[in-house]
Enzyme design. Structure first.
Site, PDB file in Angstrom:
ATOM      1  N   ARG A  25       5.206 -29.303 -84.828  1.00 59.24           N
ATOM      2  CA  ARG A  25       5.653 -29.077 -86.111  1.00 59.24           C
ATOM      3  C   ARG A  25       5.311 -27.404 -86.513  1.00 59.24           C
ATOM      4  NH1 ARG A  25       2.061 -33.554 -88.924  1.00 59.24           N
ATOM      5  NH2 ARG A  25       0.728 -32.644 -87.152  1.00 59.24           N
TER       6      ARG A  25
ATOM      7  N   GLN B  46     -10.944 -15.314-107.579  1.00 57.04           N
ATOM      8  CA  GLN B  46      -9.741 -14.637-107.661  1.00 57.04           C
ATOM      9  C   GLN B  46      -9.141 -14.469-106.438  1.00 57.04           C
ATOM     10  OE1 GLN B  46      -9.627 -11.454-110.604  1.00 57.04           O
ATOM     11  NE2 GLN B  46      -8.131 -10.214-109.229  1.00 57.04           N
TER      12      GLN B  46
ATOM     13  N   ASN C 283      -5.763 -12.369-104.307  1.00 53.78           N
ATOM     14  CA  ASN C 283      -4.604 -11.315-104.679  1.00 53.78           C
ATOM     15  C   ASN C 283      -3.722 -11.371-103.297  1.00 53.78           C
ATOM     16  OD1 ASN C 283      -5.896 -10.588-107.200  1.00 53.78           O
ATOM     17  ND2 ASN C 283      -7.610  -9.893-105.892  1.00 53.78           N
TER      18      ASN C 283
ATOM     19  N   HIS D 150     -11.419   0.839-101.001  1.00 49.80           N
ATOM     20  CA  HIS D 150     -11.682   0.168-102.428  1.00 49.80           C
ATOM     21  C   HIS D 150     -13.041  -0.630-102.509  1.00 49.80           C
ATOM     22  CE1 HIS D 150      -7.107   0.500-102.516  1.00 49.80           C
ATOM     23  NE2 HIS D 150      -7.722   1.650-102.943  1.00 49.80           N
TER      24      HIS D 150
ATOM     25  N   TYR E 233      -6.215 -11.984-100.067  1.00 50.60           N
ATOM     26  CA  TYR E 233      -7.622 -11.959-100.247  1.00 50.60           C
ATOM     27  C   TYR E 233      -8.074 -12.642-101.358  1.00 50.60           C
ATOM     28  CZ  TYR E 233      -7.450  -7.731-102.891  1.00 50.60           C
ATOM     29  OH  TYR E 233      -7.320  -6.898-104.132  1.00 50.60           O
TER      30      TYR E 233
ATOM     31  N   ASP F  53      -5.713   6.883-104.111  1.00 53.92           N
ATOM     32  CA  ASP F  53      -6.361   7.020-102.626  1.00 53.92           C
ATOM     33  C   ASP F  53      -6.504   8.242-102.282  1.00 53.92           C
ATOM     34  OD1 ASP F  53      -6.670   4.203-102.970  1.00 53.92           O
ATOM     35  OD2 ASP F  53      -5.274   3.497-101.573  1.00 53.92           O
TER      36      ASP F  53
END
Length: 176
Positions: free
Chosen positions: A23, A46, A48, A62, A132, A168
């Site tokens: 499968r 959270q 993202n 970051h 993440y 950045d």
């Protein structure tokens, strides 16, 4: 899951133990018990996702400062990427050092980034998607970063950076 320590104190590369059959495959992407067994008190609040359409897109480095320090658990859900953790903890024995790992949809590998470490990545394929989890909610007032190409850290990206955001590119250089 198989947890491998990195040269960055508290950062881990985590490989799944997939079950595969006709499968397809099934794998565990996060387990509080397994994290706790490895000394990681990581409670995601959270999730993202990011999509980079061009190979060589470079994002980072970051982090969030106090009072919203965050740990992250990163995985690639489509394509492949070179994922980097950079230690910014002044009292850490690995301060100023970085570690990179290739994450891909095929290998299912994840990178755990501890609090006070910066995170960034570079896409190795076009249309790469990443997902993440974070231990803290996003707080723009304490979101920060350091340059992905800062000579103070010497991160060795596998490709030339093809796309980098203005933000950045504008993070300050660090004096060490």
């Amino acid at each position: 899951m198989r947890f491998r320590e990195t040269p960055i104190v508290g950062a881990w590369v985590i490989d799944p133990s997939p079950h595969e059959d006709e499968r397809g495959r099934f794998l565990r992407a996060w387990c509080s018990r397994e994290f706790t067994e490895h000394g990681l008190e990581f409670l995601p609040v959270q999730a993202n996702m990011g999509l980079s359409v061009r190979k060589g897109t470079t994002r980072g480095m970051h982090f969030q400062a106090a009072p919203a320090l965050e740990a992250k658990l990163i995985r690639c859900t489509r394509g492949s990427m070179f994922d980097v953790v950079l230690d910014l903890r002044p009292n850490s024995v690995s301060y100023g050092h970085w570690h990179g790992a290739e994450l891909s949809a095929d290998n299912g590998r994840m990178l755990y980034v501890p609090e006070q470490c910066a995170h960034g990545y570079q896409t190795l394929e076009s249309n790469t998607e990443m997902y993440y989890l974070t231990s803290q909610f996003y707080m723009p007032s304490v979101a920060s970063g350091v340059r992905f190409d800062d000579p103070a850290f010497g991160i060795e990206w596998p490709l030339a950076a093809t796309v980098v955001s203005a933000q950045d590119r504008s993070w300050p250089l660090v004096e060490r």
